[in-house]
Design a protein around this motif. Structure first.
Motif, PDB file in Angstrom:
ATOM      1  N   PHE A  83       0.905  -1.254   0.119  1.00  0.00           N
ATOM      2  CA  PHE A  83      -0.169  -0.054   0.016  1.00  0.00           C
ATOM      3  C   PHE A  83       0.900   1.365   0.022  1.00  0.00           C
ATOM      4  N   ASN A  84       2.073   0.967   0.137  1.00  0.00           N
ATOM      5  CA  ASN A  84       3.218   2.200  -0.068  1.00  0.00           C
ATOM      6  C   ASN A  84       2.697   3.120   0.980  1.00  0.00           C
ATOM      7  N   CYS A  85       2.858   2.657   2.407  1.00  0.00           N
ATOM      8  CA  CYS A  85       2.618   3.215   3.381  1.00  0.00           C
ATOM      9  C   CYS A  85       3.661   3.281   4.469  1.00  0.00           C
ATOM     10  N   GLN A  86       3.952   3.919   5.474  1.00  0.00           N
ATOM     11  CA  GLN A  86       4.862   3.858   6.506  1.00  0.00           C
ATOM     12  C   GLN A  86       4.621   2.698   7.604  1.00  0.00           C
TER      13      GLN A  86
ATOM     14  N   ALA B 138      -0.353   5.788  14.074  1.00  0.00           N
ATOM     15  CA  ALA B 138       0.136   4.294  14.378  1.00  0.00           C
ATOM     16  C   ALA B 138       0.485   3.670  15.614  1.00  0.00           C
ATOM     17  N   LYS B 139       0.917   4.458  16.881  1.00  0.00           N
ATOM     18  CA  LYS B 139       0.985   4.229  17.929  1.00  0.00           C
ATOM     19  C   LYS B 139      -0.262   4.147  18.412  1.00  0.00           C
ATOM     20  N   LYS B 140      -1.276   4.922  18.418  1.00  0.00           N
ATOM     21  CA  LYS B 140      -2.482   4.809  19.009  1.00  0.00           C
ATOM     22  C   LYS B 140      -3.190   3.552  18.566  1.00  0.00           C
ATOM     23  N   ILE B 141      -3.300   3.333  17.036  1.00  0.00           N
ATOM     24  CA  ILE B 141      -3.652   2.161  16.588  1.00  0.00           C
ATOM     25  C   ILE B 141      -3.209   0.819  17.202  1.00  0.00           C
ATOM     26  N   ASN B 142      -2.119   0.946  17.357  1.00  0.00           N
ATOM     27  CA  ASN B 142      -1.453  -0.186  18.052  1.00  0.00           C
ATOM     28  C   ASN B 142      -2.220  -0.754  19.425  1.00  0.00           C
ATOM     29  N   SER B 143      -2.297   0.296  20.262  1.00  0.00           N
ATOM     30  CA  SER B 143      -2.639   0.205  21.555  1.00  0.00           C
ATOM     31  C   SER B 143      -4.179  -0.056  21.418  1.00  0.00           C
ATOM     32  N   ALA B 144      -5.097   0.802  20.633  1.00  0.00           N
ATOM     33  CA  ALA B 144      -6.348   0.242  20.437  1.00  0.00           C
ATOM     34  C   ALA B 144      -6.609  -1.313  20.096  1.00  0.00           C
ATOM     35  N   ILE B 145      -5.770  -1.746  19.253  1.00  0.00           N
ATOM     36  CA  ILE B 145      -6.149  -3.207  18.825  1.00  0.00           C
ATOM     37  C   ILE B 145      -5.454  -3.956  20.027  1.00  0.00           C
TER      38      ILE B 145
ATOM     39  N   ILE C 241      -4.867  -2.454   9.045  1.00  0.00           N
ATOM     40  CA  ILE C 241      -5.015  -0.658   9.156  1.00  0.00           C
ATOM     41  C   ILE C 241      -3.536  -0.368   8.881  1.00  0.00           C
ATOM     42  N   MET C 242      -3.398   0.760   8.479  1.00  0.00           N
ATOM     43  CA  MET C 242      -2.469   1.495   7.762  1.00  0.00           C
ATOM     44  C   MET C 242      -2.440   2.813   7.721  1.00  0.00           C
ATOM     45  N   THR C 243      -1.440   3.437   8.021  1.00  0.00           N
ATOM     46  CA  THR C 243      -1.119   5.063   8.075  1.00  0.00           C
ATOM     47  C   THR C 243       0.335   5.475   7.858  1.00  0.00           C
ATOM     48  N   ASN C 244       0.377   6.750   7.584  1.00  0.00           N
ATOM     49  CA  ASN C 244       1.768   7.480   7.257  1.00  0.00           C
ATOM     50  C   ASN C 244       2.144   8.274   8.431  1.00  0.00           C
ATOM     51  N   ASP C 245       1.208   8.312   9.610  1.00  0.00           N
ATOM     52  CA  ASP C 245       1.339   8.975  10.641  1.00  0.00           C
ATOM     53  C   ASP C 245       1.896   8.187  11.886  1.00  0.00           C
ATOM     54  N   GLU C 246       2.955   8.486  12.462  1.00  0.00           N
ATOM     55  CA  GLU C 246       3.503   7.729  13.338  1.00  0.00           C
ATOM     56  C   GLU C 246       2.685   7.714  14.808  1.00  0.00           C
TER      57      GLU C 246
END
Length: 414
Positions: free
Chosen positions: A81-84, A242-249, A234-239
């Motif tokens: 997906f060319n994401c970070q 990304a941290k919030k996503i990881n904690s939410a999952i 789930i993908m994002t380019n915002d660090e």
């Protein structure tokens, strides 16, 4: 001991389902045929391993090899997906979406999503979903021509002032303009969340625009047009996101990840990264366009008068029969589809005035435009004489012969 001897009941039912998949033409837009290699690793010893946490930060020992597997899945997803940043742990698309909301919103925050009856998804704020119960949800839809009016979306957004705008759909046949959605989101200070579960395989195949770099966060399933295992990402380019996503999952909504499924996601991603995948994605769209043209030539109304992606949405507002009637009749003829609401809907969601048809699964079997056009003619034949059960039975046998020319699996994996 083999499954056949250990549990004959489940063995027999699994093989009946195998036979059904071989005999019938699967045209549910959200279904597909995954690779044998994907199913092989899903049935592997990886199902035995608990691995709460993330690679290098587990709550259990013995994770050195599953860490490598998850890291491979993450890297392949990012490349795809060319994401970070990518999280490959969500057990489903719905849980992926739940994780996004939990990461970026507070209960009671406003979200603006696509109306379910206009082609959106339950998790985009529908009142019967947690997304519509935990958060205050508002909706945009499509015009009677079946297309999103972005100026109306802008007007609604300026009135509502949502904290998040959700774009993506489960029954929308046209290209989604992610850049326009981002413009609107920026104007009202909202996150833009793109749920591309239906079109992800087309995006990575280069036949639909990507939500990046426009969306703040992107979710998808891995089983629809991506042809992988059933699961979410789930993908994002915002660090920080990304941290919030990881904690939410984890530990927010899930415990131990399904390592056998994560490995299967990695295998699927490898297929998605191949040159062969671009050919598949293009053929899916070409087949959908061929289906649309065939049905319109037979005087059937399609929402938005055609398609840009993998599905068509038939409208029966001008017909005596309903979406449910069409669903049943086509099922009797060996074609699996699903009833669906349409713009201007006059019937209940359990009856509907529409039918959704997709081409990903038939394309996976090897169908091209010639076969799809034939199937389109048979669909029209059934609907032209919808109460003719003898005709349905005849067409079922004809289509079974066609289906057997394109067998996808020769046996179950056990």
């Amino acid at each position: 001991m083999s499954l056949e001897h250990f549990d004959k009941e489940i063995f027999d039912l699994t093989n009946k389902e195998l036979q059904r998949q071989c005999d019938h033409l699967e045209m549910i837009a959200s279904e597909n045929f995954t690779l044998p290699e994907v199913m092989e690793v899903m049935g592997s010893i990886l199902t035995n391993k608990y691995a709460e946490g993330y690679p290098g930060k587990r709550y259990y020992g013995g994770c050195e090899f599953v860490d490598e597997i998850e890291n491979i899945a993450i890297e392949r997803c990012k490349k795809l997906f060319n994401c970070q940043y990518a999280n490959v742990q969500p057990n489903s698309g719905s849980q992926a979406n739940q994780g996004v909301y939990m990461a970026l919103l507070q209960p009671g925050d406003k979200i603006l999503g696509m109306d379910l009856s206009h082609g959106g998804h339950l998790t985009h704020g529908a009142k019967v979903s947690s997304s519509g119960k935990v958060y205050e949800s508002f909706f945009y839809g499509v015009e009677l021509d079946g297309r999103i009016n972005y100026e109306k979306v802008r007007q609604i957004a300026h009135i509502v002032k949502p904290k998040m705008i959700v774009c993506g759909a489960s029954a929308y046949a046209r290209v989604i303009d992610f850049a326009k959605f981002r413009e609107i989101a920026d104007e009202v200070g909202a996150y833009l969340f793109a749920d591309i579960a239906h079109i992800a395989g087309l995006v990575v195949g280069g036949v639909h625009p990507s939500p990046f770099p426009h969306a703040h966060v992107v979710s998808s399933t891995t089983h629809k047009t991506l042809r992988g295992p059933r699961g979410g990402i789930i993908m994002t380019n915002d660090e920080e996101i990304a941290k919030k996503i990881n904690s939410a999952i984890f530990p927010g909504i899930q415990g131990g990840p399904l390592m056998h499924v994560i490995a299967a996601k990695a295998v699927g991603f490898k297929f998605n990264l191949s040159d062969e995948w671009k050919n598949y994605a293009k053929q899916v769209v070409d087949n959908a366009k061929a289906l649309a043209q065939t049905l319109m030539k037979r005087n059937y109304k399609l929402v938005s008068d055609g398609t840009d992606n993998h599905l068509v949405l038939m409208s029966f507002l001008d017909r005596e029969f309903s979406g449910k009637d069409a669903d049943i009749a086509l099922g009797n003829a060996g074609i699996t589809a699903n009833k669906n609401t349409v713009p201007g809907e006059k019937r209940s969601p359990f009856i509907t005035s529409g039918l959704r048809l997709g081409t990903p699964a038939l394309t996976a079997r090897g169908f091209k435009e010639q076969q799809i056009q034939l199937v389109g003619e048979k669909i029209a034949d059934v609907l032209d004489d919808i109460d003719n059960t003898a005709l349905q039975a005849k067409i079922k046998e004809e289509l079974k012969e066609l289906a057997h020319q394109f067998i996808i699996y020769t046996k179950a994996l056990f």
